[in-house]
Design a protein around this motif. Structure first.
Motif, PDB file in Angstrom:
ATOM      1  N   ARG A  16      -9.526  40.568  -8.873  1.00 11.08           N
ATOM      2  CA  ARG A  16     -10.118  39.552  -9.352  1.00 11.08           C
ATOM      3  C   ARG A  16     -10.130  39.642 -10.803  1.00 11.08           C
ATOM      4  N   ILE A  17     -10.312  40.704 -11.438  1.00  7.18           N
ATOM      5  CA  ILE A  17     -10.138  41.027 -12.680  1.00  7.18           C
ATOM      6  C   ILE A  17      -8.967  40.706 -13.520  1.00  7.18           C
ATOM      7  N   GLU A  18      -8.094  41.210 -12.651  1.00  5.00           N
ATOM      8  CA  GLU A  18      -6.523  41.218 -13.031  1.00  5.00           C
ATOM      9  C   GLU A  18      -6.045  39.893 -13.224  1.00  5.00           C
ATOM     10  N   ALA A  19      -6.581  38.981 -12.158  1.00  7.40           N
ATOM     11  CA  ALA A  19      -6.385  37.551 -12.138  1.00  7.40           C
ATOM     12  C   ALA A  19      -6.914  36.894 -13.235  1.00  7.40           C
ATOM     13  N   GLU A  20      -8.109  37.028 -13.547  1.00  6.15           N
ATOM     14  CA  GLU A  20      -8.634  36.449 -14.619  1.00  6.15           C
ATOM     15  C   GLU A  20      -7.986  36.896 -15.995  1.00  6.15           C
ATOM     16  N   SER A  21      -7.569  37.971 -16.057  1.00  2.00           N
ATOM     17  CA  SER A  21      -6.639  38.496 -17.238  1.00  2.00           C
ATOM     18  C   SER A  21      -5.579  37.501 -17.564  1.00  2.00           C
ATOM     19  N   LEU A  22      -5.046  37.148 -16.344  1.00  2.00           N
ATOM     20  CA  LEU A  22      -3.551  36.495 -16.387  1.00  2.00           C
ATOM     21  C   LEU A  22      -4.098  34.830 -16.965  1.00  2.00           C
ATOM     22  N   HIS A  23      -5.095  34.524 -16.605  1.00  2.00           N
ATOM     23  CA  HIS A  23      -5.734  33.121 -17.169  1.00  2.00           C
ATOM     24  C   HIS A  23      -6.108  33.148 -18.435  1.00  2.00           C
ATOM     25  N   GLU A  24      -6.669  34.195 -18.936  1.00  2.00           N
ATOM     26  CA  GLU A  24      -6.733  34.513 -20.278  1.00  2.00           C
ATOM     27  C   GLU A  24      -5.433  34.508 -21.289  1.00  2.00           C
ATOM     28  N   ILE A  25      -4.570  35.134 -20.888  1.00  2.00           N
ATOM     29  CA  ILE A  25      -3.150  35.322 -21.492  1.00  2.00           C
ATOM     30  C   ILE A  25      -2.630  33.640 -21.483  1.00  2.00           C
ATOM     31  N   ALA A  27      -3.991  31.110 -21.222  1.00  2.00           N
ATOM     32  CA  ALA A  27      -4.976  30.013 -22.180  1.00  2.00           C
ATOM     33  C   ALA A  27      -4.704  30.308 -23.669  1.00  2.00           C
ATOM     34  N   GLU A  28      -4.334  31.461 -24.017  1.00  2.00           N
ATOM     35  CA  GLU A  28      -4.168  31.825 -25.360  1.00  2.00           C
ATOM     36  C   GLU A  28      -2.660  31.731 -25.937  1.00  2.00           C
ATOM     37  N   LEU A  29      -1.689  31.475 -24.945  1.00  2.00           N
ATOM     38  CA  LEU A  29      -0.478  31.088 -25.389  1.00  2.00           C
ATOM     39  C   LEU A  29      -0.353  30.109 -26.463  1.00  2.00           C
ATOM     40  N   ASP A  30       0.466  30.286 -27.590  1.00  2.00           N
ATOM     41  CA  ASP A  30       0.566  29.337 -28.528  1.00  2.00           C
ATOM     42  C   ASP A  30       1.913  29.272 -29.327  1.00  2.00           C
ATOM     43  N   GLY A  31       2.037  28.822 -30.673  1.00  2.22           N
ATOM     44  CA  GLY A  31       3.506  28.812 -31.184  1.00  2.22           C
ATOM     45  C   GLY A  31       4.206  30.043 -31.323  1.00  2.22           C
ATOM     46  N   SER A  32       3.385  31.070 -31.166  1.00  2.00           N
ATOM     47  CA  SER A  32       4.214  32.404 -31.551  1.00  2.00           C
ATOM     48  C   SER A  32       5.016  32.781 -30.281  1.00  2.00           C
ATOM     49  N   PHE A  33       4.552  32.205 -29.124  1.00  2.00           N
ATOM     50  CA  PHE A  33       5.269  32.233 -27.806  1.00  2.00           C
ATOM     51  C   PHE A  33       6.382  31.597 -27.782  1.00  2.00           C
ATOM     52  N   THR A  34       6.560  30.315 -28.182  1.00  2.00           N
ATOM     53  CA  THR A  34       7.660  29.267 -28.413  1.00  2.00           C
ATOM     54  C   THR A  34       8.625  29.821 -29.500  1.00  2.00           C
ATOM     55  N   ARG A  35       8.085  30.535 -30.497  1.00  2.00           N
ATOM     56  CA  ARG A  35       8.918  31.131 -31.587  1.00  2.00           C
ATOM     57  C   ARG A  35       9.679  32.090 -30.980  1.00  2.00           C
ATOM     58  N   ALA A  36       9.070  33.080 -30.403  1.00  2.00           N
ATOM     59  CA  ALA A  36       9.613  34.159 -29.575  1.00  2.00           C
ATOM     60  C   ALA A  36      10.701  33.609 -28.674  1.00  2.00           C
ATOM     61  N   ALA A  37      10.534  32.969 -28.054  1.00  2.00           N
ATOM     62  CA  ALA A  37      11.345  32.517 -26.663  1.00  2.00           C
ATOM     63  C   ALA A  37      12.480  31.714 -27.577  1.00  2.00           C
TER      64      ALA A  37
END
Length: 324
Positions: A16-25, A27-37
């Motif tokens: 449960r805790i690890e699944a919540e962590s994935l949801h947190e990550i 939700a926090e994805l932003d332009g830095s992820f797209t720039r990296a990709a």
């Protein structure tokens, strides 16, 4: 077991805790992820992944996933890099450095050398103000609220989150490259996976002398003999030019025995199925399997354009080829 329910409760809490962590990550994805990709997509070299300890284990997995999905990638141990392996990184490469704290001494020690190369440095840490984050060209934050470890010490939720983030990068690149199953198969030629992806109908079908076929008008008694000899449990019924008219199967024969006793003068045309299911020789064997399963049949006739019968295959052929 006396403690079995407690063990299950502890395990469910971790998940449960690890699944919540994935949801947190997520939700926090932003332009830095797209720039990296985008940087990885435009990279004309290789993607080099680094990490110490648990981050290193995660980095190896991410590198393996990328390499198998169209993004040339490999792992370099940061400590070994400082003793010569840095030469494996060349101009045009992209480096992904992973550290939860962002203060890995081994990675920090080689950042100046990395910056002297014409590479793109991407860091993945939980701390945007860390040394690695500040010196990176692109920084992706991968912070979780807390670890699943009740002591808060062993990397658990954080490593799961970074591994999932690596999968996300790999899949985004796969889709952006329009990577196909055939492309994937080129990296997986061995074993059952390679066979499932590469083997085509033409590779396993029975053709030529092994083709189970009779011409229209063939007496049933003669057709039965030929079907028995070919051993595929079916016969293609063709016209004088070899074009498909219908199919006669051992299932049809069993049903016929239940319905009548006299077969004198009976031809295959009277009991065959017109418009049978067919496939072309260039199709993947996995497509033949899918078609058989969807139509609840055990065999397929292989035809060319215009209906010319060139082969046949059945479920046993797929089993023998380890497609099933």
């Amino acid at each position: 077991m006396e403690n079995s329910e407690q063990y299950l409760n502890w395990a469910r809490e971790v998940l449960r805790i690890e699944a919540e962590s994935l949801h947190e990550i997520a939700a926090e994805l932003d332009g830095s992820f797209t720039r990296a990709a985008d940087a990885l997509l435009q990279c004309r070299g290789r993607v080099v992944i680094m990490g110490m300890g648990k981050s290193g284990h995660i980095g190896r997995k991410i590198a393996a996933t990328m390499a198998s999905t169209g993004t040339p990638a490999f792992f370099v141990h940061p400590a070994e890099a400082a003793h010569g392996d840095l030469g494996m990184i060349v101009d045009g490469d992209a480096v992904i450095a992973i550290s939860n704290s962002g203060e890995s001494d081994e990675i920090a020690a080689i950042i100046p050398a990395l910056k002297r190369k014409h590479i793109t440095l991407i860091s993945i840490t939980a701390r945007p103000q860390s040394t690695m984050a500040r010196h990176a060209d692109i920084h992706i934050t991968a912070a979780v609220s807390h670890e699943a470890c009740p002591l808060g010490l062993a990397p658990t939720s954080s490593t799961t989150a970074v591994m999932a983030l690596g999968d996300a990068l790999a899949v985004v690149l796969l889709k952006a490259r329009e990577f196909t199953p055939d492309d994937f198969a080129l990296s997986h030629p061995a074993g059952s996976l390679g066979k499932r992806l590469l083997l085509r109908v033409a590779d396993i079908m029975h053709g030529g002398e092994g083709l189970p076929a009779v011409v229209s008008g063939t007496l049933l008694k003669d057709a039965i003999v030929i079907m028995s000899e070919k051993g595929l449990g079916m016969l293609a019924v063709t016209d004088g030019t070899g074009r498909l008219k219908g199919v006669f199967t051992d299932g049809d024969l069993r049903r016929l025995f239940q319905q009548r006793d006299n077969f004198a003068g009976l031809t295959v045309d009277e009991i065959m199925h017109a418009n049978p299911k067919t496939i072309t020789a260039d199709k993947l064997a996995t497509e033949a399997l899918k078609q058989m399963q969807q139509n609840h049949i055990n065999g397929l006739l292989v035809v060319e354009e215009g209906g010319l019968v060139v082969g046949a295959l059945n479920m046993h052929d797929l089993l023998k080829a380890r497609i099933v």
